[in-house]
Design a protein around this motif. Structure first.
Motif, PDB file in Angstrom:
ATOM      1  N   ILE A 127       0.334 -19.088  92.696  1.00 45.52           N
ATOM      2  CA  ILE A 127      -0.110 -20.486  92.657  1.00 45.52           C
ATOM      3  C   ILE A 127       0.986 -21.353  93.260  1.00 45.52           C
ATOM      4  O   ILE A 127       2.161 -21.235  92.902  1.00 45.52           O
ATOM      5  N   LEU A 128       0.587 -22.192  94.194  1.00 46.57           N
ATOM      6  CA  LEU A 128       1.520 -23.107  94.851  1.00 46.57           C
ATOM      7  C   LEU A 128       1.194 -24.547  94.503  1.00 46.57           C
ATOM      8  O   LEU A 128       0.030 -24.897  94.253  1.00 46.57           O
ATOM      9  N   GLU A 129       2.223 -25.360  94.499  1.00 45.75           N
ATOM     10  CA  GLU A 129       2.066 -26.806  94.325  1.00 45.75           C
ATOM     11  C   GLU A 129       2.448 -27.459  95.655  1.00 45.75           C
ATOM     12  O   GLU A 129       3.471 -27.114  96.251  1.00 45.75           O
ATOM     13  N   MET A 130       1.625 -28.404  96.089  1.00 48.58           N
ATOM     14  CA  MET A 130       1.795 -28.931  97.457  1.00 48.58           C
ATOM     15  C   MET A 130       1.453 -30.417  97.495  1.00 48.58           C
ATOM     16  O   MET A 130       0.473 -30.864  96.897  1.00 48.58           O
ATOM     17  N   ASN A 131       2.283 -31.152  98.189  1.00 51.43           N
ATOM     18  CA  ASN A 131       2.005 -32.575  98.386  1.00 51.43           C
ATOM     19  C   ASN A 131       2.469 -32.963  99.785  1.00 51.43           C
ATOM     20  O   ASN A 131       3.650 -32.838 100.109  1.00 51.43           O
ATOM     21  N   VAL A 132       1.533 -33.379 100.623  1.00 50.31           N
ATOM     22  CA  VAL A 132       1.842 -33.765 101.995  1.00 50.31           C
ATOM     23  C   VAL A 132       1.217 -35.122 102.282  1.00 50.31           C
ATOM     24  O   VAL A 132       0.018 -35.317 102.061  1.00 50.31           O
ATOM     25  N   ARG A 133       2.041 -36.038 102.759  1.00 51.00           N
ATOM     26  CA  ARG A 133       1.532 -37.367 103.127  1.00 51.00           C
ATOM     27  C   ARG A 133       1.963 -37.651 104.563  1.00 51.00           C
ATOM     28  O   ARG A 133       3.142 -37.781 104.855  1.00 51.00           O
ATOM     29  N   ASN A 134       0.976 -37.717 105.450  1.00 52.65           N
ATOM     30  CA  ASN A 134       1.209 -37.968 106.869  1.00 52.65           C
ATOM     31  C   ASN A 134       0.586 -39.293 107.279  1.00 52.65           C
ATOM     32  O   ASN A 134      -0.341 -39.782 106.620  1.00 52.65           O
ATOM     33  N   LYS A 135       1.066 -39.858 108.369  1.00 52.80           N
ATOM     34  CA  LYS A 135       0.546 -41.138 108.837  1.00 52.80           C
ATOM     35  C   LYS A 135       0.242 -41.061 110.325  1.00 52.80           C
ATOM     36  O   LYS A 135       1.020 -40.507 111.104  1.00 52.80           O
ATOM     37  N   PHE A 136      -0.920 -41.588 110.712  1.00 56.02           N
ATOM     38  CA  PHE A 136      -1.321 -41.655 112.112  1.00 56.02           C
ATOM     39  C   PHE A 136      -1.129 -43.083 112.627  1.00 56.02           C
ATOM     40  O   PHE A 136      -1.305 -44.050 111.880  1.00 56.02           O
ATOM     41  N   TYR A 137      -0.797 -43.198 113.930  1.00 56.35           N
ATOM     42  CA  TYR A 137      -0.562 -44.499 114.558  1.00 56.35           C
ATOM     43  C   TYR A 137      -1.499 -44.624 115.756  1.00 56.35           C
ATOM     44  O   TYR A 137      -1.371 -43.892 116.740  1.00 56.35           O
ATOM     45  N   THR A 138      -2.425 -45.553 115.660  1.00 55.43           N
ATOM     46  CA  THR A 138      -3.458 -45.696 116.689  1.00 55.43           C
ATOM     47  C   THR A 138      -3.425 -47.058 117.375  1.00 55.43           C
ATOM     48  O   THR A 138      -4.324 -47.385 118.137  1.00 55.43           O
ATOM     49  N   ASP A 139      -2.387 -47.855 117.102  1.00 55.31           N
ATOM     50  CA  ASP A 139      -2.326 -49.204 117.675  1.00 55.31           C
ATOM     51  C   ASP A 139      -2.065 -49.176 119.185  1.00 55.31           C
ATOM     52  O   ASP A 139      -2.494 -50.068 119.914  1.00 55.31           O
ATOM     53  N   ASP A 140      -1.336 -48.145 119.660  1.00 53.99           N
ATOM     54  CA  ASP A 140      -1.058 -48.032 121.090  1.00 53.99           C
ATOM     55  C   ASP A 140      -1.127 -46.552 121.447  1.00 53.99           C
ATOM     56  O   ASP A 140      -0.255 -45.767 121.067  1.00 53.99           O
ATOM     57  N   LEU A 141      -2.151 -46.162 122.186  1.00 56.01           N
ATOM     58  CA  LEU A 141      -2.357 -44.762 122.555  1.00 56.01           C
ATOM     59  C   LEU A 141      -1.715 -44.396 123.889  1.00 56.01           C
ATOM     60  O   LEU A 141      -1.816 -43.260 124.339  1.00 56.01           O
ATOM     61  N   THR A 142      -1.021 -45.381 124.507  1.00 56.97           N
ATOM     62  CA  THR A 142      -0.399 -45.169 125.804  1.00 56.97           C
ATOM     63  C   THR A 142       0.856 -44.312 125.665  1.00 56.97           C
ATOM     64  O   THR A 142       1.597 -44.429 124.696  1.00 56.97           O
ATOM     65  N   GLY A 143       1.088 -43.454 126.663  1.00 58.76           N
ATOM     66  CA  GLY A 143       2.326 -42.691 126.719  1.00 58.76           C
ATOM     67  C   GLY A 143       3.344 -43.384 127.598  1.00 58.76           C
ATOM     68  O   GLY A 143       2.996 -43.991 128.622  1.00 58.76           O
ATOM     69  N   TYR A 144       4.634 -43.321 127.209  1.00 59.45           N
ATOM     70  CA  TYR A 144       5.690 -44.016 127.946  1.00 59.45           C
ATOM     71  C   TYR A 144       6.840 -43.072 128.280  1.00 59.45           C
ATOM     72  O   TYR A 144       7.232 -42.224 127.478  1.00 59.45           O
ATOM     73  N   ASN A 145       7.391 -43.249 129.485  1.00 61.03           N
ATOM     74  CA  ASN A 145       8.682 -42.696 129.872  1.00 61.03           C
ATOM     75  C   ASN A 145       9.683 -43.844 129.957  1.00 61.03           C
ATOM     76  O   ASN A 145       9.295 -45.013 130.045  1.00 61.03           O
ATOM     77  N   VAL A 146      10.960 -43.526 129.948  1.00 66.34           N
ATOM     78  CA  VAL A 146      12.003 -44.528 130.181  1.00 66.34           C
ATOM     79  C   VAL A 146      12.532 -44.345 131.600  1.00 66.34           C
ATOM     80  O   VAL A 146      12.894 -43.232 132.001  1.00 66.34           O
TER      81      VAL A 146
ATOM     82  N   ALA B 208      15.131 -40.766 134.579  1.00 65.65           N
ATOM     83  CA  ALA B 208      13.875 -40.766 133.831  1.00 65.65           C
ATOM     84  C   ALA B 208      14.066 -39.951 132.560  1.00 65.65           C
ATOM     85  O   ALA B 208      14.592 -38.836 132.596  1.00 65.65           O
ATOM     86  N   LEU B 209      13.656 -40.518 131.446  1.00 59.76           N
ATOM     87  CA  LEU B 209      13.631 -39.819 130.163  1.00 59.76           C
ATOM     88  C   LEU B 209      12.167 -39.683 129.784  1.00 59.76           C
ATOM     89  O   LEU B 209      11.469 -40.675 129.548  1.00 59.76           O
ATOM     90  N   TRP B 210      11.701 -38.429 129.737  1.00 60.61           N
ATOM     91  CA  TRP B 210      10.266 -38.166 129.706  1.00 60.61           C
ATOM     92  C   TRP B 210       9.697 -38.129 128.291  1.00 60.61           C
ATOM     93  O   TRP B 210      10.334 -37.658 127.350  1.00 60.61           O
ATOM     94  N   GLY B 211       8.457 -38.583 128.177  1.00 64.36           N
ATOM     95  CA  GLY B 211       7.693 -38.408 126.949  1.00 64.36           C
ATOM     96  C   GLY B 211       6.776 -37.205 127.050  1.00 64.36           C
ATOM     97  O   GLY B 211       6.464 -36.727 128.146  1.00 64.36           O
ATOM     98  N   ALA B 212       6.365 -36.690 125.904  1.00 68.26           N
ATOM     99  CA  ALA B 212       5.314 -35.666 125.792  1.00 68.26           C
ATOM    100  C   ALA B 212       5.596 -34.394 126.575  1.00 68.26           C
ATOM    101  O   ALA B 212       4.669 -33.701 126.959  1.00 68.26           O
ATOM    102  N   GLU B 213       6.870 -34.065 126.780  1.00 68.99           N
ATOM    103  CA  GLU B 213       7.171 -32.776 127.395  1.00 68.99           C
ATOM    104  C   GLU B 213       6.711 -31.645 126.491  1.00 68.99           C
ATOM    105  O   GLU B 213       6.205 -30.615 126.962  1.00 68.99           O
ATOM    106  N   GLU B 214       6.884 -31.828 125.194  1.00 68.32           N
ATOM    107  CA  GLU B 214       6.561 -30.757 124.243  1.00 68.32           C
ATOM    108  C   GLU B 214       5.064 -30.485 124.161  1.00 68.32           C
ATOM    109  O   GLU B 214       4.657 -29.432 123.677  1.00 68.32           O
ATOM    110  N   GLN B 215       4.260 -31.399 124.624  1.00 69.24           N
ATOM    111  CA  GLN B 215       2.824 -31.161 124.670  1.00 69.24           C
ATOM    112  C   GLN B 215       2.375 -30.661 126.047  1.00 69.24           C
ATOM    113  O   GLN B 215       1.184 -30.609 126.335  1.00 69.24           O
ATOM    114  N   GLY B 216       3.320 -30.263 126.893  1.00 69.28           N
ATOM    115  CA  GLY B 216       2.949 -29.651 128.158  1.00 69.28           C
ATOM    116  C   GLY B 216       3.363 -30.428 129.392  1.00 69.28           C
ATOM    117  O   GLY B 216       2.589 -30.528 130.349  1.00 69.28           O
ATOM    118  N   LEU B 217       4.572 -31.000 129.399  1.00 65.95           N
ATOM    119  CA  LEU B 217       5.090 -31.729 130.565  1.00 65.95           C
ATOM    120  C   LEU B 217       4.221 -32.936 130.897  1.00 65.95           C
ATOM    121  O   LEU B 217       4.169 -33.384 132.050  1.00 65.95           O
TER     122      LEU B 217
END
Length: 517
Positions: free
Chosen positions: A268-287, A349-358
């Protein structure tokens, strides 16, 4: 003594010959070395990008903090056009606000575990029996049937091999291995399509598991010695419809629970996970930021360098790839500090979303240079001389992959020669894959990844909870910053752009809106 004198004389003659073929500004190289030696900002950059910004999952608050900090820092150094540049739609951000997992039966024990990115929260604290699922597919789920109702599911793993405890986690390349490193793995279109099918099957299985009343899913991917590695297979905001709370466990904890269940014990395991989603800006950004070119005939041409700013959420992403961003930022800081006036424009350039596939770099390349799927190229593609990338951990630079571009071998040999005494001697024709220079290579732009000492990157820090500030090797990062600054300077000052290999065939690379559509 004669042997030593002969060696010194031979090296001098070799360098003189190479310099005659390819101009190398030795006084400027020394200025670069002196600036880094006397005024290095590597430790400051490391601290801010990891400890202060925190985990940098794309579009999470930590990523936004890192973007803001990077733009402000580059502006303070006098870089021009420093902005967070949008590359397209990415999707929702996500962060973990709280997580807890422990074993309650047959005895109490805290469990080392982390929530899966873009997974759901639990409905508060739950306590439930654990059932063992043979495979994450509909047949295995149907086999358990009603047993899944109100339970936590552990997906069975047959991988029980640990790293050899008598083999060091960290190592450096032997010098005689540097020029014969093999090609890195490159995904084919067939493999990419098979991968997409696998991802969709996993998503459907997660949904099906939840429909059967399961409360949560526990998995394991790799690691050992308390290290938890997160997998990227279905953690993409645009793909994943949150269905069931999911956590990945340390290897030791996972296999203890699996052994107990296999032997018929009640867990038997005890588990508590609280995550939050952010949908105000769905745009991806690089620097993006620049040191403008000064030559009237060449200033519109571009020399680029970069690393990826995003990380996974279970650590602060120090070696993957804060290290690359730190080195690239330090390289342009050094050049600004010593008053370099490049003939071509230098763009970082400092890239976003490389970890999701470049995805961030691919979006940038598609926006500015061309589409690798049909090889429709834009005018800017002809004006970029080269792109240099750093994304293989914190180890010092030992050379460079030629990416099958034999035309640059002698150029890079001359550029590396002033750093041979620092261990940078390797030039291999091989391809290096799986990071952002591939987005540029895919549209025929000369793009290169440096050879770096592995250290403990593959064994300990890559995508794990151990990827923290304390695993950064500061002296290695300083060495890398000097070499990158010199390469960027050389590329910006030479009379011609770097030579190009033939254009790839349309669709040769496994891109489809990045690696994942």
């Amino acid at each position: 003594m004669k042997t030593l004198l002969f060696s010194i004389t031979l090296n001098f003659l070799l360098f003189s010959f190479l310099s005659a073929q390819e101009k190398v500004d030795i006084p400027m190289i020394q200025k670069i070395k002196d600036e880094e030696s006397q005024h290095s900002q590597i430790e400051m950059l490391s601290y801010y990008l990891t400890d202060i910004c925190g985990p940098r999952l794309t579009n999470s608050p930590g990523y936004r903090r890192a973007v803001t900090w990077a733009v402000q820092t580059l502006k303070q150094w006098g870089m021009q056009n420093a902005v967070p540049e949008p590359w397209g739609k990415f999707g929702s951000g996500w962060s973990n606000e709280e997580s807890y997992l422990s074993m309650k039966v047959p005895y109490y024990q805290p469990i080392i575990a982390y929530p899966f990115a873009w997974s759901k929260s639990t409905p508060g604290l739950i306590s439930a029996k654990v059932v063992l699922l043979d495979k994450l597919d509909s047949a295995s789920i149907d086999k358990l049937g009603l047993e899944l109702q109100g339970c936590i599911v552990l997906e069975k793993s047959s991988d029980t091999v640990f790293f050899d405890p008598f083999k060091a986690d960290a190592y450096r390349y032997a010098e005689n291995d540097l020029n014969k490193l093999p090609d890195d793995y490159m995904m084919t279109h067939r493999e990419f399509n098979d991968y997409k099918k696998l991802v969709n099957n996993m998503l459907n299985a997660n949904k099906y598991l939840q429909s059967k009343g399961a409360l949560a899913l526990l998995t394991f991917f790799s690691g050992g010695n308390g290290t938890v590695q997160i997998a990227s297979s279905i953690s993409y905001a645009n793909l994943l419809e949150p269905t069931i709370p999911q956590m990945t466990l340390s290897k030791e904890d996972f296999f203890r629970i699996q052994r107990l269940l296999t032997h018929g014990e009640n867990v038997i395991l005890e588990m508590n996970v609280r995550n939050k989603f952010y949908t105000d800006d769905l745009t991806g950004y690089n620097v993006i930021a620049e040191i403008p070119g000064t030559d009237p005939l060449l200033k519109d041409q571009i020399v680029m360098l970069g690393g990826h700013l995003d990380s996974w959420h279970i650590s602060t992403g120090a070696t993957d790839d804060a290290a690359g961003c730190i080195v690239m930022m330090e390289a342009v800081r050094v050049l600004k500090s010593i008053g370099v006036k490049p003939r071509r424009t230098i763009r970082i350039a400092l890239w976003g979303a490389e970890e999701q596939g470049l995805v961030g770099s691919y979006g940038y390349v598609k926006k500015h240079f061309g589409n690798s799927l049909d090889m429709t190229l834009k005018p800017e593609q002809e004006k970029i001389s080269v792109y240099f990338n750093l994304d293989n951990g914190t180890g010092k630079i030992r050379g460079i992959f030629l990416q099958n571009n034999e035309l640059v071998r002698d150029i890079f040999r001359a550029w590396l020669q002033p750093f041979n005494s620092m261990g940078a001697t390797g030039i291999t024709i091989s391809n290096s894959g799986s990071t952002d220079h591939i987005s540029f290579d895919a549209v025929g732009i000369p793009a290169f990844q440096f050879i770096q000492d592995p250290l403990d990157y593959d064994k300990r820090t890559l995508h794990t909870n151990m990827d923290e500030y304390d695993h950064l090797f500061m002296e290695d990062l300083k060495q890398s910053a000097v070499i990158v600054a010199a390469f960027i300077y050389n590329a910006s000052m030479r009379d011609e752009m770097l030579p190009r290999k033939p254009l790839p065939k349309p669709g040769q690379f496994a891109f489809e809106n990045g690696m994942i559509k």
